[in-house]
Design an enzyme around this catalytic site. Sequence first.
Site, PDB file in Angstrom:
ATOM      1  N   LYS A   1       0.933  -1.107   0.039  1.00  0.00           N
ATOM      2  CA  LYS A   1       0.008  -0.110  -0.051  1.00  0.00           C
ATOM      3  C   LYS A   1       0.695   1.336  -0.031  1.00  0.00           C
ATOM      4  CE  LYS A   1      -2.463   2.402   3.378  1.00  0.00           C
ATOM      5  NZ  LYS A   1      -1.325   3.299   3.992  1.00  0.00           N
TER       6      LYS A   1
ATOM      7  N   GLU B   1      -0.364   7.744   3.064  1.00  0.00           N
ATOM      8  CA  GLU B   1      -1.600   8.679   2.910  1.00  0.00           C
ATOM      9  C   GLU B   1      -0.787  10.043   2.161  1.00  0.00           C
ATOM     10  OE1 GLU B   1      -0.576   7.560   5.684  1.00  0.00           O
ATOM     11  OE2 GLU B   1       0.264   9.429   6.907  1.00  0.00           O
TER      12      GLU B   1
ATOM     13  N   HIS C   1      -7.695   5.846   3.034  1.00  0.00           N
ATOM     14  CA  HIS C   1      -7.121   6.114   4.251  1.00  0.00           C
ATOM     15  C   HIS C   1      -7.649   7.112   4.999  1.00  0.00           C
ATOM     16  CE1 HIS C   1      -4.012   7.298   6.857  1.00  0.00           C
ATOM     17  NE2 HIS C   1      -3.162   6.238   6.692  1.00  0.00           N
TER      18      HIS C   1
ATOM     19  N   HIS D   1      -9.851   2.680   6.885  1.00  0.00           N
ATOM     20  CA  HIS D   1      -8.979   2.511   8.095  1.00  0.00           C
ATOM     21  C   HIS D   1      -9.863   2.716   9.366  1.00  0.00           C
ATOM     22  CE1 HIS D   1      -4.943   2.851   6.674  1.00  0.00           C
ATOM     23  NE2 HIS D   1      -5.370   2.561   5.602  1.00  0.00           N
TER      24      HIS D   1
ATOM     25  N   SER E   1      -4.649  -0.735  10.967  1.00  0.00           N
ATOM     26  CA  SER E   1      -3.298  -0.280  10.563  1.00  0.00           C
ATOM     27  C   SER E   1      -2.722   0.853  11.305  1.00  0.00           C
ATOM     28  CB  SER E   1      -3.282   0.481   8.961  1.00  0.00           C
ATOM     29  OG  SER E   1      -2.259   0.588   8.563  1.00  0.00           O
TER      30      SER E   1
HETATM   31  O1  3PG Z   1      -0.904   4.504   7.140  1.00  0.00           O
HETATM   32  C1  3PG Z   1      -0.841   3.616   7.833  1.00  0.00           C
HETATM   33  O2  3PG Z   1      -1.827   3.227   8.385  1.00  0.00           O
HETATM   34  C2  3PG Z   1       0.546   3.581   8.717  1.00  0.00           C
HETATM   35  O3  3PG Z   1       1.315   4.498   8.028  1.00  0.00           O
HETATM   36  C3  3PG Z   1       1.089   2.161   8.836  1.00  0.00           C
HETATM   37  O4  3PG Z   1       2.333   2.383   9.042  1.00  0.00           O
HETATM   38  P1  3PG Z   1       2.895   1.318  10.396  1.00  0.00           P
HETATM   39  O5  3PG Z   1       2.362  -0.042  10.144  1.00  0.00           O
HETATM   40  O6  3PG Z   1       4.266   1.426  10.169  1.00  0.00           O
HETATM   41  O7  3PG Z   1       2.523   1.932  11.813  1.00  0.00           O
HETATM   42 MG    MG Z   2       0.572   6.296   7.183  1.00  0.00          MG
END
Ligand code: 3PG
Ligand code: MG
Length: 501
Positions: free
Chosen positions: A218, A221, A310, A343, A395
């Site tokens: 992915k 953002e 996101h 998310h 995430s």
């Molecule tokens: O956009 C997201 O969800 C985060 O950037 C995830 O990154 P991380 O798993 O390294 O916290």
């Molecule tokens: Mg992120």
Amino acid sequence: MGGLKYIKVTRCPSGMSLETRTRIKNKRYESGVLPYRDMGYWEQEYKIKHTDILALFRMTPQPGVDPIEAAAAIAGESSTATWTVVWTDLLTAADLYRAKAYRVARVPSSNEVYFAYIAYDIDLFEEGSLANLTASIIGNVFGFKAVRALRLEDMRFPIAYLKTFQGPATGLIVERERMDKFGRPFLGATIKPKLGLSGKNYGRVVFEGLKGGLDFLKDDENINSQPFMRYRERFLFSMEGVNHASCLTGEVKGHYLNVTGATMEDLYERSDLCYQLGSVILMIDLVIGYTAIQSITQWSRKHDMLLHLHRAGNSAYARQKDHGINFRVICKWMRMAGVDHLHAGTVVGKLEGDPYMVKGFYATLLTTKAAANIKNGLFFPQDWASLRRCVPVGSGGIHCGQMHKLITYLGDDVVLQFGGGTIGHPDGIQAGATANRVALESMILARNAGHPYLSEGNSILTDAARWCGSLRTALDVWHGVSFNYTSTDTGDVVESETPVR
Ligand SMILES: O=C(O)[C@H](O)COP(=O)(O)O
Ligand SMILES: [Mg+2]
């Protein structure tokens, strides 16, 4: 949490008598200034229609402002009213169009914060338009001087109104079929570092993550089309990585290509390239706004592509308890708009997420009929009128050592995304991806075999790591990492009912 009681909001015992109502009706159209409650925006006996749109606000009136007058003012300013009586009301079906505050209750453990329930007639809103809905519900009213702070906590949408929105074009079931993944959460990873990689190096990360066992990679953002890597390079090299990994593993794979840009023309141009390159999925950020989101959901439906959203930006207004918009409302709006992924929190990771609130967000995205559940912040029951289910994405700061907790809190219908928790693996990206896939499959296997996987989670992982060096290394590196902070956005716990007066 056993033994604690949650608020049961009661109707305010005060209200208009028939006599007062008649007096107001007669007075209503006299020129001048009237309290909002006397203009008809407070109606304690209001009978909710099944076609009404309902909103619940958490409001903090200014000191000395009567909470019922404040609720009436919110109803007024978010529907038809202004600060004075206008004679043009006489030219409209004003009685119908006035929103009605019908219930006010004090928020538990507070003397100055109240819940205000407001009903809006369906005809106040244009069909299928979040821009129109939100211009009323979160419009000028949020800057109203008589109210010190205001938060939109929840909404109930009638079936008649929901049917004017398309909902997710693909949804959970069809996504599983397209991706050929069943019986477990999807697995993904966010590319790191967020910014600065060249196209070629970026494509290598995509390839290695997918080859190592993930279903999705992915974009982050904030990656769009910056000088260090224009979007065309990113899309070309990423898709090369996707196709290569799919060929080698025999699995369907995807990479969310972020098409966010400065204009709708940019968004369409970038989306077209995703389609031409054969991507199964594209991505947008919440910050593009409701109209742009709805435009891209229609585009995705037309092109049979999954759409990942996101929620970048939401915490600027969703996190604080007294002012803004609760994220559960954003979940509702986004399901209506028709994104396939959103998310929605991890509970255990680095970002805000009270377990009970996160459960409510997931229920909002995944249920076909949700019952009211105050513990999880669901103030209204909601029938989703056959709108497809939107897949929640967990995430932000998660790693394979938390797998038992993630499955317990988030269930199977989720995309688990490990960014640092894949790409930070000491033995490389493929090893990080393999560690996550093995941890996930071992935990699902143990659960399906009937093991109490939450309490035995650590030993299930340790056993699996005997046969998987990548997992062993990952557990050694990250096993102590946790983010234990008090949540900001929590539920409302009360010992007893608290009517206003
Ligand atoms: O956009 C997201 O969800 C985060 O950037 C995830 O990154 P991380 O798993 O390294 O916290
Ligand atoms: Mg992120």
